[in-house]
Motif scaffolding. Sequence first.
Motif, mmCIF file in Angstrom:
data_model
loop_
_atom_site.group_PDB
_atom_site.id
_atom_site.type_symbol
_atom_site.label_atom_id
_atom_site.label_comp_id
_atom_site.label_asym_id
_atom_site.label_seq_id
_atom_site.Cartn_x
_atom_site.Cartn_y
_atom_site.Cartn_z
ATOM 1 N N PHE A 74 0.797 -1.222 0.000
ATOM 2 C CA PHE A 74 0.000 0.000 0.000
ATOM 3 C C PHE A 74 0.835 1.281 0.000
ATOM 4 O O PHE A 74 0.362 2.331 0.434
ATOM 5 C CB PHE A 74 -1.016 -0.017 1.141
ATOM 6 N N ALA A 75 2.043 1.200 -0.498
ATOM 7 C CA ALA A 75 2.911 2.382 -0.571
ATOM 8 C C ALA A 75 2.291 3.465 -1.443
ATOM 9 O O ALA A 75 2.417 4.655 -1.139
ATOM 10 C CB ALA A 75 4.290 1.994 -1.090
ATOM 11 N N ALA A 76 1.617 3.076 -2.520
ATOM 12 C CA ALA A 76 1.002 4.058 -3.409
ATOM 13 C C ALA A 76 -0.079 4.853 -2.680
ATOM 14 O O ALA A 76 -0.232 6.055 -2.910
ATOM 15 C CB ALA A 76 0.420 3.369 -4.646
ATOM 16 N N GLN A 77 -0.836 4.201 -1.777
ATOM 17 C CA GLN A 77 -1.856 4.916 -1.016
ATOM 18 C C GLN A 77 -1.220 5.930 -0.073
ATOM 19 O O GLN A 77 -1.716 7.048 0.075
ATOM 20 C CB GLN A 77 -2.721 3.938 -0.224
ATOM 21 N N ALA A 78 -0.132 5.554 0.549
ATOM 22 C CA ALA A 78 0.564 6.480 1.453
ATOM 23 C C ALA A 78 1.112 7.670 0.683
ATOM 24 O O ALA A 78 1.009 8.815 1.128
ATOM 25 C CB ALA A 78 1.682 5.756 2.196
ATOM 26 N N GLU A 79 1.682 7.402 -0.496
ATOM 27 C CA GLU A 79 2.210 8.496 -1.331
ATOM 28 C C GLU A 79 1.099 9.428 -1.780
ATOM 29 O O GLU A 79 1.236 10.649 -1.703
ATOM 30 C CB GLU A 79 2.906 7.915 -2.568
ATOM 31 N N ALA A 80 -0.015 8.854 -2.262
ATOM 32 C CA ALA A 80 -1.126 9.664 -2.764
ATOM 33 C C ALA A 80 -1.742 10.524 -1.661
ATOM 34 O O ALA A 80 -2.241 11.612 -1.925
ATOM 35 C CB ALA A 80 -2.193 8.772 -3.392
ATOM 36 N N ALA A 81 -1.702 10.043 -0.418
ATOM 37 C CA ALA A 81 -2.262 10.785 0.708
ATOM 38 C C ALA A 81 -1.265 11.779 1.297
ATOM 39 O O ALA A 81 -1.585 12.480 2.255
ATOM 40 C CB ALA A 81 -2.714 9.820 1.791
ATOM 41 N N HIS A 82 -0.067 11.822 0.727
ATOM 42 C CA HIS A 82 0.993 12.733 1.181
ATOM 43 C C HIS A 82 1.356 12.512 2.649
ATOM 44 O O HIS A 82 1.607 13.468 3.384
ATOM 45 C CB HIS A 82 0.591 14.196 0.945
ATOM 46 N N LEU A 83 1.375 11.239 3.060
ATOM 47 C CA LEU A 83 1.784 10.932 4.423
ATOM 48 C C LEU A 83 3.296 11.021 4.540
ATOM 49 O O LEU A 83 4.026 10.670 3.614
ATOM 50 C CB LEU A 83 1.336 9.520 4.819
ATOM 51 N N THR A 84 3.757 11.458 5.681
ATOM 52 C CA THR A 84 5.190 11.464 5.929
ATOM 53 C C THR A 84 5.634 10.028 6.206
ATOM 54 O O THR A 84 4.815 9.145 6.484
ATOM 55 C CB THR A 84 5.539 12.327 7.160
ATOM 56 N N SER A 85 6.916 9.795 6.155
ATOM 57 C CA SER A 85 7.445 8.461 6.479
ATOM 58 C C SER A 85 7.064 8.079 7.899
ATOM 59 O O SER A 85 6.704 6.930 8.173
ATOM 60 C CB SER A 85 8.960 8.431 6.325
ATOM 61 N N ALA A 86 7.139 9.041 8.821
ATOM 62 C CA ALA A 86 6.792 8.760 10.213
ATOM 63 C C ALA A 86 5.316 8.381 10.349
ATOM 64 O O ALA A 86 4.978 7.438 11.080
ATOM 65 C CB ALA A 86 7.105 9.972 11.092
ATOM 66 N N GLN A 87 4.422 9.097 9.653
ATOM 67 C CA GLN A 87 2.996 8.766 9.703
ATOM 68 C C GLN A 87 2.750 7.379 9.118
ATOM 69 O O GLN A 87 1.997 6.588 9.681
ATOM 70 C CB GLN A 87 2.172 9.793 8.926
#
Length: 191
Positions: free
Chosen positions: A35-48
């Motif tokens: 789910f890395a693409a979802q994290a990227e699309a949501a602009h989450l930080t690495s920590a989040q």
Amino acid sequence: MRIRRLTTIAVAAVALLLGLTAPAMAARGSGPVPFAAQAEAAHLTSAQTDSLRAEVGRIMATTGGRQVALNKIELNGQGDVLVAIPGEAHPRDFSSPSGVLSDPCLEGPVHSGYFCAYSGQNFGGSEIKMYSCQSYGIPWDGNGSWVNDQTPGTKARFYRNDGSLLYTTPAPYASNRNYSTWTNVHTIRPC
């Protein structure tokens, strides 16, 4: 040589199945990240992202099920766990452009058929939506909240770790904005 080629093919197949991009895989350096693409699309930080992944893993250890989105655990077709990013009031919908989840338990006294348990007070934090008559593990401690929006007359039962009954909810529509004993609840049977 042949083993290395088969490994490369297997990694690529898994990445394709998970919908991962090559940059997302390379950024982590240790293979595909679900789910890395979802994290990227949501602009989450690495920590989040790391914090959310850790929380999902911790909850899955208690509830079972399988992860079907960055913050969603499907409980074998019997309900879902939606995990809020630590520090956020409500879970996000990573598959929707608005990012807002609908909550059947909070859409009014319409008897959606669900019992919902929340990790935070006032129906906030992470949420378990329970639909079937079975036992659901509760992965939280401290204060939380719940809504019983099941069919008329249906009461949920909360059980301790030793299997003894702790609490029975009123029939629908019923709720508690400040349920103070999640620490003592091991499972809920919403029927």
